[in-house]
Design a protein around this motif. Structure first.
Motif, mmCIF file in Angstrom:
data_model
loop_
_atom_site.group_PDB
_atom_site.id
_atom_site.type_symbol
_atom_site.label_atom_id
_atom_site.label_comp_id
_atom_site.label_asym_id
_atom_site.label_seq_id
_atom_site.Cartn_x
_atom_site.Cartn_y
_atom_site.Cartn_z
ATOM 1 N N ILE A 294 0.866 -1.188 0.000
ATOM 2 C CA ILE A 294 0.000 0.000 0.000
ATOM 3 C C ILE A 294 0.901 1.236 0.000
ATOM 4 O O ILE A 294 1.894 1.287 0.727
ATOM 5 C CB ILE A 294 -0.900 0.007 1.251
ATOM 6 N N THR A 295 0.574 2.239 -0.825
ATOM 7 C CA THR A 295 1.401 3.442 -0.907
ATOM 8 C C THR A 295 0.819 4.614 -0.122
ATOM 9 O O THR A 295 1.530 5.514 0.277
ATOM 10 C CB THR A 295 1.564 3.882 -2.373
ATOM 11 N N GLU A 296 -0.525 4.588 0.068
ATOM 12 C CA GLU A 296 -1.147 5.683 0.816
ATOM 13 C C GLU A 296 -2.256 5.166 1.720
ATOM 14 O O GLU A 296 -3.076 4.345 1.307
ATOM 15 C CB GLU A 296 -1.738 6.731 -0.160
ATOM 16 N N VAL A 297 -2.253 5.675 2.961
ATOM 17 C CA VAL A 297 -3.351 5.370 3.885
ATOM 18 C C VAL A 297 -4.061 6.685 4.173
ATOM 19 O O VAL A 297 -3.455 7.633 4.674
ATOM 20 C CB VAL A 297 -2.832 4.743 5.202
ATOM 21 N N LEU A 298 -5.362 6.748 3.806
ATOM 22 C CA LEU A 298 -6.161 7.946 4.063
ATOM 23 C C LEU A 298 -6.965 7.714 5.342
ATOM 24 O O LEU A 298 -7.860 6.862 5.370
ATOM 25 C CB LEU A 298 -7.096 8.201 2.869
ATOM 26 N N LEU A 299 -6.621 8.432 6.404
ATOM 27 C CA LEU A 299 -7.328 8.263 7.668
ATOM 28 C C LEU A 299 -8.629 9.062 7.630
ATOM 29 O O LEU A 299 -8.610 10.293 7.661
ATOM 30 C CB LEU A 299 -6.447 8.715 8.839
ATOM 31 N N ALA A 300 -9.746 8.361 7.513
ATOM 32 C CA ALA A 300 -11.042 9.039 7.361
ATOM 33 C C ALA A 300 -11.925 8.797 8.570
ATOM 34 O O ALA A 300 -13.138 8.610 8.444
ATOM 35 C CB ALA A 300 -11.723 8.580 6.071
ATOM 36 N N THR A 301 -11.334 8.814 9.766
ATOM 37 C CA THR A 301 -12.146 8.736 10.980
ATOM 38 C C THR A 301 -12.807 10.100 11.179
ATOM 39 O O THR A 301 -12.389 11.090 10.580
ATOM 40 C CB THR A 301 -11.274 8.379 12.206
ATOM 41 N N SER A 302 -13.822 10.149 12.021
ATOM 42 C CA SER A 302 -14.555 11.400 12.224
ATOM 43 C C SER A 302 -13.674 12.451 12.888
ATOM 44 O O SER A 302 -12.684 12.103 13.534
ATOM 45 C CB SER A 302 -15.771 11.161 13.114
ATOM 46 N N SER A 303 -14.042 13.723 12.737
ATOM 47 C CA SER A 303 -13.265 14.772 13.392
ATOM 48 C C SER A 303 -13.833 15.051 14.779
ATOM 49 O O SER A 303 -13.944 16.183 15.219
ATOM 50 C CB SER A 303 -13.224 16.032 12.526
ATOM 51 N N THR A 304 -14.191 13.968 15.464
ATOM 52 C CA THR A 304 -14.604 14.030 16.869
ATOM 53 C C THR A 304 -13.373 13.751 17.717
ATOM 54 O O THR A 304 -12.330 13.359 17.182
ATOM 55 C CB THR A 304 -15.644 12.941 17.155
ATOM 56 N N VAL A 305 -13.488 13.904 19.036
ATOM 57 C CA VAL A 305 -12.314 13.646 19.887
ATOM 58 C C VAL A 305 -11.825 12.196 19.741
ATOM 59 O O VAL A 305 -10.652 11.964 19.454
ATOM 60 C CB VAL A 305 -12.601 14.020 21.367
ATOM 61 N N PRO A 306 -12.708 11.189 19.896
ATOM 62 C CA PRO A 306 -12.188 9.818 19.737
ATOM 63 C C PRO A 306 -11.706 9.525 18.313
ATOM 64 O O PRO A 306 -10.734 8.786 18.132
ATOM 65 C CB PRO A 306 -13.371 8.927 20.115
ATOM 66 N N GLY A 307 -12.390 10.116 17.323
ATOM 67 C CA GLY A 307 -11.976 9.907 15.931
ATOM 68 C C GLY A 307 -10.594 10.479 15.675
ATOM 69 O O GLY A 307 -9.738 9.840 15.036
ATOM 70 N N GLU A 308 -10.352 11.690 16.189
ATOM 71 C CA GLU A 308 -9.040 12.345 16.025
ATOM 72 C C GLU A 308 -7.966 11.556 16.775
ATOM 73 O O GLU A 308 -6.846 11.380 16.274
ATOM 74 C CB GLU A 308 -9.085 13.783 16.561
ATOM 75 N N ALA A 309 -8.305 11.078 17.982
ATOM 76 C CA ALA A 309 -7.333 10.314 18.782
ATOM 77 C C ALA A 309 -6.939 9.037 18.048
ATOM 78 O O ALA A 309 -5.759 8.664 18.007
ATOM 79 C CB ALA A 309 -7.928 9.986 20.153
ATOM 80 N N THR A 310 -7.926 8.395 17.452
ATOM 81 C CA THR A 310 -7.661 7.157 16.715
ATOM 82 C C THR A 310 -6.776 7.440 15.500
ATOM 83 O O THR A 310 -5.821 6.708 15.223
ATOM 84 C CB THR A 310 -8.997 6.507 16.280
ATOM 85 N N ALA A 311 -7.089 8.524 14.786
ATOM 86 C CA ALA A 311 -6.291 8.898 13.615
ATOM 87 C C ALA A 311 -4.848 9.205 14.037
ATOM 88 O O ALA A 311 -3.894 8.774 13.380
ATOM 89 C CB ALA A 311 -6.919 10.114 12.921
#
Lengths: 200, 200
Positions: free
Chosen positions: A137-154
């Protein structure tokens, strides 16, 4: 004294176990099903009984699928070098609807929540690393939500992937299309200013 | 492109047909069921399939019951001269919980709603009259809600029963027990003043 017939009481308890369905809602739903034609209850019963037989997880991207690999993973027209990481199947659907993404997916089935015992093992973080190495894989697009847990996961995933030979990107944050700036919240507006882009 | 597997999509559509369950909630519930052990889905399916076989309407009071007549109608210790008219089975349950009522019930399964095509025939109004005459009922307690449709239904039934040899009563309206008067709404307080009772 138990007033409801046991068969109805059992159904109410089953429904009450579902998330967001309290005792009163469960009772209301059971009454509705009771008043509706028996055929409707039997259709729902049959579809429920069939569900786990018919639907599995794709062993590559972990989306629910009737085939393994799933239709997206086995589609030769997709860009196999890009993986979009989403919290759940619902997120995949909204991204697919945009038509703006042609790569593959990786479904976390959740976000990091240490207080609830959800750590990296529960969101298939290691499986993502294995896949990146194996499938080049050449690119990973982190598309989790821009919520606190989503940002933390990203953030966690970005740090974890730091040592891998892969470009890690994140969905852009900013003013929603068509929105009047005076209604944008300060945090979003600040982010939109910080990440401003050159006009084309 | 359809992204969800058909079996999951079918379940989402089934759940979406239930009252108060929108497309998003249906999807969330289906995802939850998919992620839970298959055994839970099968239990729910079995209870649903069994429901209409096990539960019928009591031919006397129209409550959901596994036996006909139901347990309340066949209970020799109940006062067989009094019938409490309620909108639905939920109302019967809350009244039973008080322990303050020893008579029988009559379940309307709704309230009058001419705009939705729900008239006297749909709420078993005639069945109530037949029952009053046949079983020599001496009192009918109208226990519909004190909402606009509930009051309208009670008024209709009271007028309908005017020519019958039966005492028609209505649940008392007033200040809830333990409530500070300054928080009571004006309509309730006005009603409580109008229907004031002699102190004992």
């Amino acid at each position: 004294m138990q007033v409801m017939p046991p068969a109805l009481e059992r159904l109410i308890q089953d429904l009450n176990r579902l998330p967001g369905i309290g005792k009163k809602t469960a009772s209301r739903l059971a009454m509705h099903i009771m008043r509706s034609p028996a055929e409707e209850a039997r259709t729902l019963a049959a579809d429920l009984a069939e569900l786990h037989n018919a639907v599995k997880l794709c062993s590559s991207c972990y989306i629910f699928s009737e085939s393994d690999p799933c239709r997206i993973c086995s589609d030769p027209s997709r860009n196999r070098g890009v993986v979009c990481v989403v919290e759940g199947p619902d997120d995949l659907i909204v991204i697919e609807k945009t038509g703006a993404y042609q790569g593959l997916y990786h479904i976390l089935h959740g976000v990091l929540a240490p207080m609830d015992g959800i750590g990296p093992d529960e969101i298939k973080a290691n499986e993502l690393v294995v896949r990146i190495r194996r499938d080049r894989i050449t690119e990973v697009l982190l598309a989790t939500s821009s919520t606190v847990p989503g940002e933390a996961t990203a953030s966690y995933l970005a740090r974890m992937l730091h040592s891998e030979k892969v470009k890690v990107t994140r969905l852009a944050c900013g003013i929603p299309m068509g929105m009047d700036i005076k209604y944008a919240d300060e945090v979003t507006l600040a982010r939109a200013i910080e990440t401003r882009q050159e006009s084309k």
